[in-house]
Design a protein around this motif. Sequence first.
Motif, short mmCIF file in Angstrom:
data_model
loop_
_atom_site.label_atom_id
_atom_site.label_comp_id
_atom_site.label_asym_id
_atom_site.label_seq_id
_atom_site.Cartn_x
_atom_site.Cartn_y
_atom_site.Cartn_z
N MET A 1 -34.77 -8.50 2.51
CA MET A 1 -33.67 -8.44 3.45
C MET A 1 -32.48 -7.77 2.76
O MET A 1 -32.21 -8.01 1.59
CB MET A 1 -33.30 -9.87 3.88
N ILE A 2 -31.79 -6.93 3.49
CA ILE A 2 -30.60 -6.26 2.97
C ILE A 2 -29.39 -6.76 3.74
O ILE A 2 -29.42 -6.87 4.96
CB ILE A 2 -30.72 -4.73 3.11
N VAL A 3 -28.35 -7.11 3.01
CA VAL A 3 -27.09 -7.55 3.60
C VAL A 3 -26.01 -6.57 3.16
O VAL A 3 -25.98 -6.15 2.01
CB VAL A 3 -26.74 -8.98 3.14
N GLU A 4 -25.14 -6.21 4.08
CA GLU A 4 -24.05 -5.29 3.77
C GLU A 4 -22.71 -6.01 3.89
O GLU A 4 -22.47 -6.73 4.86
CB GLU A 4 -24.07 -4.09 4.71
N LEU A 5 -21.87 -5.82 2.88
CA LEU A 5 -20.49 -6.27 2.94
C LEU A 5 -19.64 -5.02 3.06
O LEU A 5 -19.73 -4.13 2.22
CB LEU A 5 -20.11 -7.03 1.67
N ARG A 6 -18.82 -4.96 4.07
CA ARG A 6 -18.03 -3.74 4.30
C ARG A 6 -16.54 -4.06 4.32
O ARG A 6 -16.12 -5.08 4.83
CB ARG A 6 -18.41 -3.10 5.62
N GLY A 7 -15.79 -3.14 3.73
CA GLY A 7 -14.34 -3.24 3.82
C GLY A 7 -13.70 -4.25 2.90
O GLY A 7 -12.62 -4.75 3.20
N LEU A 8 -14.33 -4.53 1.76
CA LEU A 8 -13.72 -5.43 0.79
C LEU A 8 -12.56 -4.69 0.13
O LEU A 8 -12.75 -3.69 -0.56
CB LEU A 8 -14.73 -5.87 -0.26
N GLU A 9 -11.35 -5.16 0.33
CA GLU A 9 -10.16 -4.50 -0.21
C GLU A 9 -9.76 -5.12 -1.54
O GLU A 9 -9.64 -6.33 -1.67
CB GLU A 9 -8.99 -4.62 0.78
N VAL A 10 -9.58 -4.25 -2.52
CA VAL A 10 -9.16 -4.65 -3.87
C VAL A 10 -8.01 -3.75 -4.30
O VAL A 10 -8.10 -2.53 -4.17
CB VAL A 10 -10.33 -4.53 -4.87
N HIS A 11 -6.94 -4.35 -4.81
CA HIS A 11 -5.83 -3.56 -5.32
C HIS A 11 -6.13 -3.23 -6.79
O HIS A 11 -6.50 -4.11 -7.57
CB HIS A 11 -4.51 -4.33 -5.22
N GLY A 12 -5.99 -1.96 -7.16
CA GLY A 12 -6.28 -1.56 -8.52
C GLY A 12 -5.33 -0.49 -8.99
O GLY A 12 -4.60 0.12 -8.20
N PHE A 13 -5.35 -0.26 -10.28
CA PHE A 13 -4.45 0.71 -10.92
C PHE A 13 -5.26 1.87 -11.49
O PHE A 13 -5.13 2.23 -12.64
CB PHE A 13 -3.62 0.01 -12.01
N HIS A 14 -6.12 2.42 -10.66
CA HIS A 14 -7.03 3.50 -11.06
C HIS A 14 -6.52 4.83 -10.54
O HIS A 14 -5.84 4.90 -9.52
CB HIS A 14 -8.43 3.24 -10.50
N GLY A 15 -6.87 5.89 -11.25
CA GLY A 15 -6.52 7.23 -10.82
C GLY A 15 -6.09 8.07 -11.99
O GLY A 15 -5.78 7.58 -13.08
N ALA A 16 -6.07 9.36 -11.77
CA ALA A 16 -5.73 10.30 -12.83
C ALA A 16 -4.23 10.54 -12.96
O ALA A 16 -3.77 11.04 -13.97
CB ALA A 16 -6.44 11.64 -12.57
N TYR A 17 -3.48 10.16 -11.93
CA TYR A 17 -2.05 10.45 -11.93
C TYR A 17 -1.24 9.23 -12.35
O TYR A 17 -1.61 8.08 -12.09
CB TYR A 17 -1.61 10.94 -10.55
N GLU A 18 -0.11 9.49 -13.00
CA GLU A 18 0.75 8.43 -13.51
C GLU A 18 1.17 7.44 -12.43
O GLU A 18 1.16 6.22 -12.65
CB GLU A 18 1.99 9.05 -14.17
N ALA A 19 1.54 7.94 -11.26
CA ALA A 19 1.99 7.05 -10.17
C ALA A 19 0.86 6.12 -9.73
O ALA A 19 1.11 4.95 -9.42
CB ALA A 19 2.48 7.87 -8.99
N GLU A 20 -0.38 6.59 -9.70
CA GLU A 20 -1.52 5.74 -9.33
C GLU A 20 -1.71 4.63 -10.36
O GLU A 20 -1.98 3.48 -10.00
CB GLU A 20 -2.79 6.58 -9.24
N GLN A 21 -1.57 4.99 -11.62
CA GLN A 21 -1.75 4.02 -12.69
C GLN A 21 -0.61 3.02 -12.74
O GLN A 21 -0.82 1.85 -13.05
CB GLN A 21 -1.87 4.76 -14.02
N ARG A 22 0.59 3.47 -12.43
CA ARG A 22 1.77 2.60 -12.49
C ARG A 22 1.87 1.69 -11.26
O ARG A 22 2.06 0.49 -11.39
CB ARG A 22 3.03 3.46 -12.59
N ASP A 23 1.72 2.28 -10.07
CA ASP A 23 1.96 1.55 -8.83
C ASP A 23 0.72 0.89 -8.25
O ASP A 23 0.82 -0.07 -7.50
CB ASP A 23 2.55 2.48 -7.77
N GLY A 24 -0.43 1.43 -8.58
CA GLY A 24 -1.68 0.93 -8.01
C GLY A 24 -1.84 1.34 -6.56
O GLY A 24 -0.95 1.94 -5.96
N GLN A 25 -2.98 0.99 -6.02
CA GLN A 25 -3.29 1.31 -4.63
C GLN A 25 -4.48 0.46 -4.19
O GLN A 25 -5.14 -0.18 -5.01
CB GLN A 25 -3.61 2.79 -4.48
N SER A 26 -4.73 0.45 -2.90
CA SER A 26 -5.86 -0.30 -2.36
C SER A 26 -7.13 0.54 -2.44
O SER A 26 -7.10 1.75 -2.20
CB SER A 26 -5.59 -0.68 -0.91
#
Length: 72
Positions: A1-26
Amino acid sequence: MIVELRGLEVHGFHGAYEAEQRDGQSFWFDVRLEVGERGADDDLSRAVDYTLVAAAIRETSDARRYDLLEAL
């Protein structure tokens, strides 16, 4: 059986740009799980605990900063 979880929102500080790393995003995650027969008998004690699945995704995101989403 396969179960899908969709739309799990996590705030993180990932990305190549300084603002992404500093401010984070969903970030939104969609996850497909092969659960075998777990839960097919409608017994909660033998089912997958999705709060633990969501916690593992959050822990992975929080464990370190990623420049590339593909790496995350």
